[in-house]
Scaffold this motif. Structure first.
Motif, mmCIF file in Angstrom:
data_model
loop_
_atom_site.group_PDB
_atom_site.id
_atom_site.type_symbol
_atom_site.label_atom_id
_atom_site.label_comp_id
_atom_site.label_asym_id
_atom_site.label_seq_id
_atom_site.Cartn_x
_atom_site.Cartn_y
_atom_site.Cartn_z
ATOM 1 N N ASP A 1 7.439 -4.174 44.991
ATOM 2 C CA ASP A 1 9.158 -4.514 43.920
ATOM 3 C C ASP A 1 8.937 -3.328 43.138
ATOM 4 N N ASP A 2 9.378 -2.604 43.769
ATOM 5 C CA ASP A 2 9.583 -0.984 42.900
ATOM 6 C C ASP A 2 10.874 -1.176 42.100
ATOM 7 N N ARG A 3 10.463 -0.532 40.586
ATOM 8 C CA ARG A 3 11.174 -0.302 39.629
ATOM 9 C C ARG A 3 10.665 1.060 38.994
ATOM 10 N N THR A 4 10.981 2.105 39.726
ATOM 11 C CA THR A 4 10.935 3.337 39.793
ATOM 12 C C THR A 4 11.562 3.631 39.871
ATOM 13 N N GLY A 5 13.213 3.142 40.027
ATOM 14 C CA GLY A 5 14.325 3.533 40.583
ATOM 15 C C GLY A 5 14.511 3.950 41.747
ATOM 16 N N HIS A 6 13.533 4.533 43.025
ATOM 17 C CA HIS A 6 12.983 4.972 44.434
ATOM 18 C C HIS A 6 14.111 4.290 45.708
ATOM 19 N N ARG B 1 14.972 2.799 52.768
ATOM 20 C CA ARG B 1 14.425 2.241 53.479
ATOM 21 C C ARG B 1 13.117 3.367 53.733
ATOM 22 N N HIS B 2 12.120 3.260 52.441
ATOM 23 C CA HIS B 2 10.929 3.325 52.307
ATOM 24 C C HIS B 2 10.012 2.485 51.218
ATOM 25 N N HIS B 3 11.368 1.712 49.635
ATOM 26 C CA HIS B 3 10.999 0.970 49.402
ATOM 27 C C HIS B 3 11.112 -0.402 49.415
ATOM 28 N N GLY B 4 10.143 -1.732 48.878
ATOM 29 C CA GLY B 4 11.495 -2.829 48.414
ATOM 30 C C GLY B 4 11.379 -3.017 48.186
ATOM 31 N N MET C 1 8.445 20.064 43.058
ATOM 32 C CA MET C 1 8.055 19.417 42.576
ATOM 33 C C MET C 1 8.898 18.334 43.727
ATOM 34 N N ASN C 2 8.643 16.368 43.323
ATOM 35 C CA ASN C 2 8.329 15.896 44.442
ATOM 36 C C ASN C 2 8.542 14.292 43.279
ATOM 37 N N ASP C 3 10.198 14.060 43.119
ATOM 38 C CA ASP C 3 9.687 12.729 42.343
ATOM 39 C C ASP C 3 9.556 11.322 42.941
ATOM 40 N N ASP C 4 9.080 11.551 44.352
ATOM 41 C CA ASP C 4 8.661 10.382 45.000
ATOM 42 C C ASP C 4 7.987 10.785 46.192
ATOM 43 N N PHE C 5 6.383 10.199 46.077
ATOM 44 C CA PHE C 5 5.697 10.417 46.861
ATOM 45 C C PHE C 5 5.249 9.192 48.250
ATOM 46 N N ASN C 6 6.760 7.826 47.942
ATOM 47 C CA ASN C 6 5.983 7.058 49.155
ATOM 48 C C ASN C 6 7.691 7.130 49.700
ATOM 49 N N ASP C 7 8.209 8.395 49.550
ATOM 50 C CA ASP C 7 9.119 8.798 50.226
ATOM 51 C C ASP C 7 8.915 9.981 52.065
ATOM 52 N N VAL D 1 5.182 -2.420 41.226
ATOM 53 C CA VAL D 1 5.193 -0.240 41.691
ATOM 54 C C VAL D 1 6.406 -0.221 39.899
ATOM 55 N N GLU D 2 6.121 1.050 39.167
ATOM 56 C CA GLU D 2 6.574 1.168 38.409
ATOM 57 C C GLU D 2 5.563 2.426 37.885
ATOM 58 N N HIS D 3 6.746 3.266 36.891
ATOM 59 C CA HIS D 3 6.392 4.669 36.132
ATOM 60 C C HIS D 3 5.564 4.234 34.600
ATOM 61 N N VAL D 4 4.589 4.721 35.167
ATOM 62 C CA VAL D 4 3.694 4.479 33.177
ATOM 63 C C VAL D 4 4.953 4.596 32.058
ATOM 64 N N ARG D 5 4.734 3.607 31.059
ATOM 65 C CA ARG D 5 5.802 3.832 30.033
ATOM 66 C C ARG D 5 4.963 4.128 29.079
ATOM 67 N N TYR D 6 4.839 5.903 29.012
ATOM 68 C CA TYR D 6 4.174 6.314 28.601
ATOM 69 C C TYR D 6 4.155 8.197 28.761
ATOM 70 N N GLN D 7 4.875 8.539 27.952
ATOM 71 C CA GLN D 7 3.727 10.131 28.802
ATOM 72 C C GLN D 7 3.720 11.155 28.322
ATOM 73 N N ASN D 8 2.673 11.121 27.766
ATOM 74 C CA ASN D 8 1.815 12.443 26.216
ATOM 75 C C ASN D 8 2.501 14.326 26.996
ATOM 76 N N PRO D 9 2.695 14.440 25.989
ATOM 77 C CA PRO D 9 3.306 16.015 25.797
ATOM 78 C C PRO D 9 2.536 16.742 27.085
ATOM 79 N N LEU D 10 1.388 16.644 27.271
ATOM 80 C CA LEU D 10 0.343 17.233 28.037
ATOM 81 C C LEU D 10 0.823 17.585 29.413
#
Length: 628
Positions: free
Chosen positions: A194-199, A205-208, A239-245, A215-224
């Motif tokens: 159940d993809d919740r990343t927007g992919h 064709r590659h996400h359900g 850069m790769n914004d979708d490793f499962n494509d 499946v989502e991106h973590v709801r936090y990003q450390n500045p580092l």
């Protein structure tokens, strides 16, 4: 906000760490306030601890009927199998799940992603240590495996990466696993997802969407972590914004998707087993604390399973045409086969076990992800930047109340992360020119390592009161060449099996990690980190040559937790084949292996998503067979 299940986390977090190392009266006051608040919150919502293991009476009751399927292991694969085999409308299929671990899968430390710090080497971990290692300076390697419903999906770092299409095409073309190519397995991945990343919107064709596994991106990003992505760009890395494509190359840096739903860990028991158990129409029984001793065999046919629960030995029997489905994982599935008389003849005879089926491949072909880190400390004027500083009251081992409350109330903040959800896949000079897939996975951690052994950092951080700020790059040989094995320690089912990872026995694995360390150093020198870069802590700037780096890797190599391959799937006639492409054990009837142990070759990603896929395929095959 699922308050009944998660609000008591505040209380449990506070109690789990104790009140040692408090350095100021202010810290004591804060801690007491949090503790009291947690107690009141927990009591108001009726939080009560559960019993975590089945009783002898419950086990005996399960033996009074016959079962269409006995699933050995309530981990990642076992939970999905239990769901699927009982889910068909009007289905009267009787399914018994036997899990050696506890049913405490709803524990706050499991639900909170950052709680993984408390899970390693705890009561929900089999806590294995490998033996007979020749390339790791004589050290045994700590190997975490889940000892709870949900298995290792309840204890891992929750990354959801599948590998690339070439991994699965190789299963079919190189290993003879017909029906397991990329085009065959992709729909199975998508079925559960159940993809919740927007992919899924961009690349349907590659996400359900709509499966049981969010499946989502973590709801936090450390500045580092944001600086890491900038540094990759500055270093000229893709850069790769979708490793499962699978329509694109896996190579590049980005954010790893995670098994999480609105900041709460998703694992096999919560996503798949719990809903099945909640459906009273299903004939599904789950026993915990049920250690399987052996499979009951009549000649070459499985007839049931012998197991121990609450100090009593029981036998669960199959109905006519029933099947035993082994889903114990890459350590326990081969162990159970060997205890049952199925495995390498010489090893069985050495342990006084009657040989019922001589299968040389049982226990062989073990694969895992070896890793090493390069770690840097931040300057004093950047104190508080690392995730480790944000989750602790300074000078104590106590959790800081702010992120705890943020997670409880909003499901955001640093507790949503296991710490390594940024990184990438890269080709190094160690990778053969004709190989189209990256050999290196890099995980970035917005934290300074405590020890050179990355798993040691996880387990020792929880006892530290003053942890300096910093950041680390973990380099993983993501498509390793080294192969190990699982052996019996004895014929005693209670004895842990012997695990030989054989880490770094292949020179290419050394070279991949070595080049990964150099890449981490290069990224640390990029302008993005200029104001945050202090001294290199591990391995240290004095370690430069190939020989010096290899010595460091030998001294510090650790697992990235992806043990697979010990009941290898393959074609008939291959001496190392344990199961055929329908997961049937060679020479046996009524017996299949349906978990990570059947992988002929470890995909270049985390093994959890692949194990879910394997279980989907197993359920599909079993149900089709039943309908014939």
């Amino acid at each position: 906000m699922e308050a009944r299940a998660v609000a008591p986390a505040l209380l449990v977090v506070a109690l789990s760490v104790g009140i040692s190392h408090v350095s100021t009266w202010f810290a004591v006051a804060v801690y007491v306030a949090v503790l009291v608040g947690g107690i009141l919150f927990g009591l108001l919502l009726g939080y009560m601890p559960k019993k975590h293991f089945s009783t002898a009476a419950e086990a005996a009751d399960a033996t009074r009927q016959q079962w269409d399927y006995i699933i050995v292991g309530g981990g990642t694969a076992g939970c999905l199998l239990a769901n699927r085999l009982t889910s068909t409308k009007g289905n009267n299929t009787r399914v018994l799940v036997l899990e050696a671990g506890s049913n405490d899968y709803n524990h706050p430390m499991v639900r909170i992603p950052a709680g993984v710090l408390k899970l390693f080497q705890g009561d929900k971990d089999w806590n294995f240590t490998s033996v007979n290692e020749t390339k790791t300076s004589g050290r045994g390697i700590y190997l975490c495996r889940g000892k709870v419903l949900g298995g290792s999906s309840a204890l891992n770092v929750a990354l959801y990466t599948r590998g690339d299409k070439h991994d699965y095409d190789a299963w079919e073309t190189e290993f003879g696993c017909v029906g397991w190519g990329a085009k065959d397995v992709l729909p199975l991945f998508m079925r559960t997802e159940d993809d919740r990343t927007g992919h899924a919107v961009k690349t349907p064709r590659h996400h359900g969407i709509g499966g049981e596994w969010p499946v989502e991106h973590v709801r936090y990003q450390n500045p580092l972590s944001k600086l890491f992505l900038q540094a990759c760009k500055q270093a000229g890395l893709p850069m790769n914004d979708d490793f499962n494509d699978w329509s694109r190359k896996q190579e590049g840096a980005g954010r790893f998707p995670v098994s999480s739903h609105r900041g709460v860990r998703v694992h096999a028991a919560s996503a798949l087993l719990a809903p099945a158990l909640a459906d009273s129409k299903r004939q599904l029984r789950v026993l915990t604390g049920a250690l399987v001793r052996k499979i009951i065999l009549d000649k070459n046919a499985a007839k049931g399973v012998q197991f121990a629960a609450d100090g009593v030995v029981h036998i669960a029997r199959l109905a006519p045409d029933g099947e035993v489905l082994l889903a114990g994982g890459a350590v326990h599935s081969p162990q159970i086969l060997m205890l049952s008389g199925i495995g390498p003849k010489e090893q069985l005879e050495q342990n006084g076990i009657e040989v019922l089926q001589d299968l040389a491949g049982v226990g062989e072909n073990l694969q895992d992800h070896p890793a090493a880190v390069v770690s840097f400390e931040c300057p004093n004027n950047k104190r508080g930047i690392s995730v480790t500083s944000k989750i602790r009251i300074p000078g104590t081992t106590l959790p800081h109340p702010a992120p705890v409350l943020e997670w409880l109330l909003q499901k955001t903040g640093p507790l949503c992360s296991t710490g390594c959800d940024h990184g990438g896949f890269f080709r190094t000079s160690a990778n053969p020119a004709d190989c189209s897939s990256p050999d290196l996975q890099m995980r970035f951690l917005a934290a300074r390592a405590v020890t050179a052994d990355g798993m040691g950092s996880f387990t020792k951080f929880r006892d530290m009161t003053d942890h300096p700020d910093g950041f680390s790059f973990q380099s993983i040989a993501v498509r390793p060449k080294s192969r190990g094995r699982v052996l019996l320690a004895s014929s005693d089912p209670d004895a842990k099996p012997l695990i030989e990872t054989n880490y770094l026995s292949a020179e290419q694995d050394f070279a991949t990690i070595r080049e990964g360390i150099r890449l981490g150093r290069k990224l640390a020198q990029q302008p993005a980190f200029k104001d945050f870069l202090g001294p290199e802590v591990f391995p240290g700037t004095h370690v430069q040559s190939d020989k010096e780096l290899d010595a460091y890797i030998s001294d510090s190599a650790h697992t990235a937790n992806a043990i697979v391959g010990t009941c290898r799937m393959g074609p008939a006639g291959d001496s190392k084949t344990v199961v055929d492409p329908n997961m049937r054990v060679v020479g046996m009837t009524g017996l299949r292996v349906c978990d990570a142990s059947i992988m002929p070759k470890l995909p270049g990603g985390q093994s959890g998503a692949c194990t879910v896929m394997i279980a989907e395929r197993a359920a599909e095959i079993v149900l089709q067979s039943r309908c014939k």
